[in-house]
Write an enzyme that holds these catalytic residues in place. Sequence first.
Site, PDB file in Angstrom:
ATOM      1  N   LYS A 128       0.857  -1.187   0.000  1.00 14.88           N
ATOM      2  CA  LYS A 128       0.000   0.000   0.000  1.00 14.88           C
ATOM      3  C   LYS A 128       0.891   1.234   0.000  1.00 14.88           C
ATOM      4  O   LYS A 128       1.987   1.214   0.569  1.00 14.88           O
ATOM      5  CB  LYS A 128      -0.878   0.035   1.249  1.00 14.88           C
ATOM      6  CG  LYS A 128      -2.100   0.917   1.103  1.00 14.88           C
ATOM      7  CD  LYS A 128      -3.247   0.119   0.544  1.00 14.88           C
ATOM      8  CE  LYS A 128      -4.452   0.941   0.202  1.00 14.88           C
ATOM      9  NZ  LYS A 128      -5.593   0.074  -0.145  1.00 14.88           N
ATOM     10  N   ASP A 168      -7.064   4.143  -4.518  1.00 10.44           N
ATOM     11  CA  ASP A 168      -7.704   4.029  -3.196  1.00 10.44           C
ATOM     12  C   ASP A 168      -8.328   5.407  -2.941  1.00 10.44           C
ATOM     13  O   ASP A 168      -8.564   6.156  -3.902  1.00 10.44           O
ATOM     14  CB  ASP A 168      -6.679   3.625  -2.116  1.00 10.44           C
ATOM     15  CG  ASP A 168      -7.332   3.183  -0.801  1.00 10.44           C
ATOM     16  OD1 ASP A 168      -7.824   2.053  -0.738  1.00 10.44           O
ATOM     17  OD2 ASP A 168      -7.377   3.984   0.158  1.00 10.44           O
TER      18      ASP A 168
END
Length: 449
Positions: A128, A168
């Site tokens: 991430k 995201d």
Amino acid sequence: MNAKEYEESFMNELIAKNPGEKEFHQAVQEVVESVAPYVVESPQLMKMKVLERIVEPERVIMFRVPWVNDAGEVMINKGYRIQMNSAIGPYKGGVRFHSSVNLSILKFLAFEQTFKNSLTTLPMGGGKGGSNFDPKGKSDMEIMRFCQSFITELFRHIGADTDVPAGDIGVGGREVAYMFGQYKRLSNEFTGTFTGKGIAFGGSLMRPEATGYGACYFGESMLATLGDSYKGKKVCISGSGNVAQFAAKKCLELGAEVLTMSDSNGYIFDPDGINSEKLQYIFQLKNVLRGRIREYVTKYPAAKYVAGERPWGEVCDIAMPCATQNELNGEQAATLLANGCKCVVEGANMPTTPEAIAAFQKAKILYSPGKASNAGGVATSGLEMSQNSMRIGWSSEEVDARLHGIMSNIHAMCVKYGTESDGYINYVKGANIAGFMKVADAMLAQGIV
Ligand code: NDP
Ligand code: 2IT
């Protein structure tokens, strides 16, 4: 050592080694609670310290992101990429641009991603990234310059077989395209290093829809265990971004009524339901005009806007938190239960606090953690990677059918590993154990790396 003692000493050590990272502690606690009984029974997992290794990122990259705004001022943001775990595939996971982004939030997301990606059955490790950059109110050229600066550093750490970023919060098709463009320029390669790309340059059909649609497919499977479905149900959704929009669209297709959507300033409640025409307006408002959800009530005055609140006080059968972490607390869970809510399907990552999860499970209503129910997004990213590697593109029907199959399979794994002696399906336990086992097996096989 019994499971409870192991869990306690493990968490004490984790907190001591990672002080102040409260979201990361929260995400690890939930997984350790589920898997500790298995770990203490396995001499191999204990001796090889698999869980101790899984919580330590393989690599953390932190960097300066300097850029120049439209007024000519020099701006400086923080950039991050957490390369959490590559046991079962290249690092894979989104990039978040939001003012709240810090190391703790990205570590929790990369940790969750590792198990989620494992659940999809596709060969993807966990990662991430992101920045504390706030895209709100920025011009298109500012967004472009920021994305280019972010990638000017990150490009040397990523690649189609190394680490594959995607979107995201705050990162959608526009941002992925700018990052891909800069990556391609610097690397002098046209590869599938990003997913969520535009269809014209290697993106997969259905990737924008996949997280929200996948969450509804998962919700349908949950309800089917009780012989029920979305049809005729009242649904409260939080968020009005990518996941919330397509969750709402699929809810309508499945015959449900969508009553709420929100953003970080408040929520709207439409007593007549947000039908497809009204939802089309929200798509336009959020994706093209980049407006705020409160503008909905100007267009549809029968609806109300509640500033500074989440939608969980409204009466519904199904709640779908699709905005951000810790957006549904114990008190709000009690209200939802008192109002007759029977099913909670997470579209966001870790939106429900531990107190709220405990309340739902105590009441034995259907509750699924994001790492199971929102896995459709990254699963379809995995399908985009496959299409890029093969240099072909599948039809929407083909991608949707694969997505549907993957969500059904994740549901079956949760049932297999999460069903308790009284028949209640503990989706948290099921998802954590199933996700963990594959990564742990791969780590054991590959030795101490
Ligand atoms: P978007 O940026 O498209 O939308 C985010 C939405 O959540 C916006 O409505 C935003 O409101 C709201 N929001 C963001 N932060 C907060 C906050 N602190 N408090 C209240 N509302 C907030 O993001 P996505 O829809 O892509 O992501 C939503 C969630 O789903 C995240 O948890 C993400 O990690 C998760 N997720 C996303 C996937 C994907 O494929 N995109 C896949 C799997 C999970 P505002 O406009 O005011 O910021
Ligand atoms: O949280 C998530 O699963 C995502 N943001 C999607 C990640 C991806 O690589 O598609």
